[in-house]
Design a protein around this motif. Sequence first.
Motif, mmCIF file in Angstrom:
data_model
loop_
_atom_site.group_PDB
_atom_site.id
_atom_site.type_symbol
_atom_site.label_atom_id
_atom_site.label_comp_id
_atom_site.label_asym_id
_atom_site.label_seq_id
_atom_site.Cartn_x
_atom_site.Cartn_y
_atom_site.Cartn_z
ATOM 1 N N ALA C 51 41.720 43.204 43.096
ATOM 2 C CA ALA C 51 43.036 42.809 42.596
ATOM 3 C C ALA C 51 43.402 43.622 41.341
ATOM 4 C CB ALA C 51 43.055 41.322 42.288
ATOM 5 N N ASN C 53 42.244 46.512 40.514
ATOM 6 C CA ASN C 53 42.463 47.892 40.932
ATOM 7 C C ASN C 53 43.868 48.070 41.491
ATOM 8 O OD1 ASN C 53 42.141 49.826 43.674
ATOM 9 N ND2 ASN C 53 41.403 50.712 41.777
ATOM 10 N N LEU C 54 44.278 47.086 42.277
ATOM 11 C CA LEU C 54 45.615 47.143 42.879
ATOM 12 C C LEU C 54 46.686 47.173 41.789
ATOM 13 C CD1 LEU C 54 47.390 46.872 45.473
ATOM 14 C CD2 LEU C 54 47.276 44.413 45.155
ATOM 15 N N VAL C 57 46.561 50.589 39.840
ATOM 16 C CA VAL C 57 47.133 51.691 40.632
ATOM 17 C C VAL C 57 48.649 51.553 40.705
ATOM 18 C CG1 VAL C 57 47.281 52.556 43.004
ATOM 19 C CG2 VAL C 57 45.049 52.184 41.973
#
Lengths: 300, 521, 219
Positions: C51, C53-54, C57
Amino acid sequence: MQKLFRILLSIDRRIIFLVIFLALTVPIFLRMKIDIDVTREVQIFYDAIEALPSGSRVLVSCDYDPGSEPELQPMAETAFKHFIRKKIRFAIIGLWPQGPTQASRALVMINEAKGRYIIENNDTLTVGRDIVVVGQDTIRYGKDFINLGFQSGNELVIQRLGSSITAVFPNDFRGVATSSYPIMSGLNRLADFDFIFNLSAGYPGTVEWVQFAVDRFHVPCGAGNTAVQAPQVYPYLDAGQLTGLMGGMKGGAEYEKLTGYTAKATMSMVSQTAAHIFVVLFIVIGNLAYFMTRGKKENH
Amino acid sequence: MKYISYILLLIILPLTLWFLHQPERPATISSLPFDLTVINTPGYTSGTISLNWFKAPAENAGDSYSIMRSESPNGPFTEISNFVTSSEHLASKIRQFTDTLASEGRAYYYKVAAKTATGNLESSVVGPIQSQAVSAPPDTTPRAEEILFPPTQLSAFDTRNDGGHSITLEWKISPNDVPKSLKFNGYEIYRSARPDMPFTLVGDATGGESDYSRHVKTFTDGNDVDNGKAYYYYVVAKFDGQIAKSNVVGPIQASIQYFHMGRLISVLLLGILVGMILFYINQAKAGKDLFIRKIAGLEAVDEAVGRATEMGKKVFYVPGTQDMDNVQTIAGLTILSRVAKLTAEYETKLEVPVSRSLVMVTAREIVKESYLNAGRPDFYNDDMVYYLTDDQFGYAAAIDGMVVRQKPATIFYQGAFYAESLILAETGNSIGAIQIAGTAMPAQLPFFVAACDYTLIGEELFAASAYLSREPKLLGSLKGQDIGGKLVFLSLSIIFIIIVSVAVFTNPALVEQVGRIFSVN
Amino acid sequence: MKREIPLLLTAIVGFTFLIQFFIPHPFLRFLADMFSDWFSIIAAAAIWLGALNLIRVSLEKINKKESDWFYAIVTIASFLLIVIIGFFFSGGRSFQDPGTRFDWIYLNIYTPLMATMFAMLAFFVASASYRAFRARNAQATVLLLAAFLVMLGRTPFGDWLSSIVFLPKGWGISNISNIIMNYFNVAGQRAIMIGIALGTVSTSLRIILGIERTYLGGD
């Protein structure tokens, strides 16, 4: 003519999508009906539930999400009505996170009691949640049914249920201690259930229930699967490891016919039939065009 | 030598399996054909004897049963009553009669003969039963219309193949326990440490048989059972205000089993497979050349990545929707290693959208190592591998969107997929990408075959690591899997299929026994 | 040690599960249960990894105005909306009960979206069938005929067609469809499943023994 066949050989997929869309939606608006025959595998499931004595305890594992709701939710609703009519007590769990919520939703949908609350013995019961009325029968949460919620771990959950239910689900869907409910009296492990009903749209699902519950703990299991998954599960049905199988919307419609609770699955069969017919037509057109243009190419 | 060993194995193995399989426990005994049972009727001050039997097949109203009694098992039997079936009786499966003329203290034998339109049928002789007064259990309804017969043939044994602290009971259900009976209220199980001490309730069970082939009801007592301690049990049936108690069994002790005897055959077969795999790994390490057939999907990997390089477009790698605990995901990531090496060498952009966090972490390590080994660590970027969502269709929607907008030239689908397989593959097909799929999900294979250019089917996905690396140990394991798994197991299957096919006509019981050999307990 | 410790852990856990299946000793059962719990905990905790990382990004995409950055805004907005409503405005532990705000989102946004994606299969099956089911050779023709029979047999239209064509009882299209699904399909599926099972055993053995190490990175 050749030009027509060449066009037919590579119809824009958007036209195909449009035709399928019309085939699926028009019958619903026209409220068309269709008669269906019951297959052996659905009959086996129905007979197995009918053979369960009143007071039996069934574990319902809802292993699906809203993506499979159109196929599996009608089965859940019909099964709950069937259990209630047979006075079968049931415990709901989910190996998919959304499963128990789908089950709650199914109970709300089948409830016939009016109003939001019912007062009973100084207790305020929420209709559809604490108390569900179907026809002449009423079931109460904690006594006739319970929702234990979701547990992560996939088939390891099934394995651990074999040892202890309360160890895997110490609290129910609402966070209350599982052992405090009357329905859980005498229900210590998976083998204490009389039947398992699994609604499955993938992994973990029916295959895992068969491998870990039926094969290891010898609890009979019947299943409802999506049409895509059902063929994968047929070997277990043939081997007798699965006690009945409802495959896809047609399986749900057949079950509705057997129980007499005609609902969503039956009404959707016309759309499904129309869509199948058009897919077959497209394949025929594609092949016809293929052969007509192939002959021409060979001549050249 | 090889062939002789193979033939010997195929002779010895079936026989070994036959002798090793754990036999089933015996079935309960029923007196045929009506399963006639007799008891001293509880609650009668003078001795009376009640009989219970199941109705004759194809029974109609007007058919009758002659009840006969004798003081000797060989007769002569005298008819003491004639039971005529009325239309009201037809709703029930059981028939009962109470002999009020039995003399107290005498032993009697009974049998029942049915006279139906389809023919006459006589039961076997049941007895001896000594007529005596039996008091009704407390709190029961006396002189009920249907008399409750107790469960019988109760046996208790240490639960098989477990870690102890469990005792299993089996009994023949009460004759009153018939399907859809609204009056039958199930069973209660009582336990005590000594037969002369009070028994306590340890559990209950609903009516109905647990095992229809052996005609038993099973209950497993795991409530605070100590290993090595003796216990005694009895079972009580409950019906319409009456209760009836079974025989008492014991002493029985729970204990640990140090090996699951029901899985002995699994050990043997697994041992053969593992043995073959290890044998051929050793052979490969010793330098023996092992053949592996061409797998089109894996041969096309280089070509597919090359196409993306030429077109200046991306390569998408989708490693399935399951987590690292799924062997297919691991197999898929093995191919990622190879693809990443190629994209590093060709300087092609690679994107790996994943559905699970642990897969993201692992895939990053793999891609990073591949770029390092290819001598291109500068081309690696952590964001090449990124997490989208655990949700199946959210993942498919995200990838579809990216495929339609970014139009990659090459897409790999390697791992475990579910319903999203066709959504992904069709979208990739619509933009003209070259697609190589590989999965061991049988339901999704047809979709990939229809929509992708190449598909690795089932075990071809698992063979990828051996195929791409050509490492001897991996090739050896493939050969072992083929020889041990396919050659030996399939030969064994054929032998038993032939046996079962013949047995279906000559000895149906053998079919069940063969089934038990191969069932995992 | 970076590779040796994971290999050792894999071997210990793998062998524990394997041995536990055959030796029902309580201690092994306890170990197996404990390892299963550890995996559940790690997998659950790892969700945060993904989560975060999402979000990172997506934020970078918005910041750098990369291609499709608008969708990154949608991603972050949806994520935050559901998390905040679920945690703070849906009645605490009973956030999944019918009637809560979270349940409203589930019922009116999430459920239709999932059903829509799943429904796309119907359209894709039609376009894939139209493109792929061409009688190019004998095998493709057999596949085509089987597809016809199964598709028609799965609907009441097949029964109606059978009655019009006066097929003998027991040989209607739906019966033939069932024969194809229950025998031919099952035989094919079993064959594939046997191969998959063998491949799984072999791959698992290689992983447990440390012969297969690609998942650790490198060769």
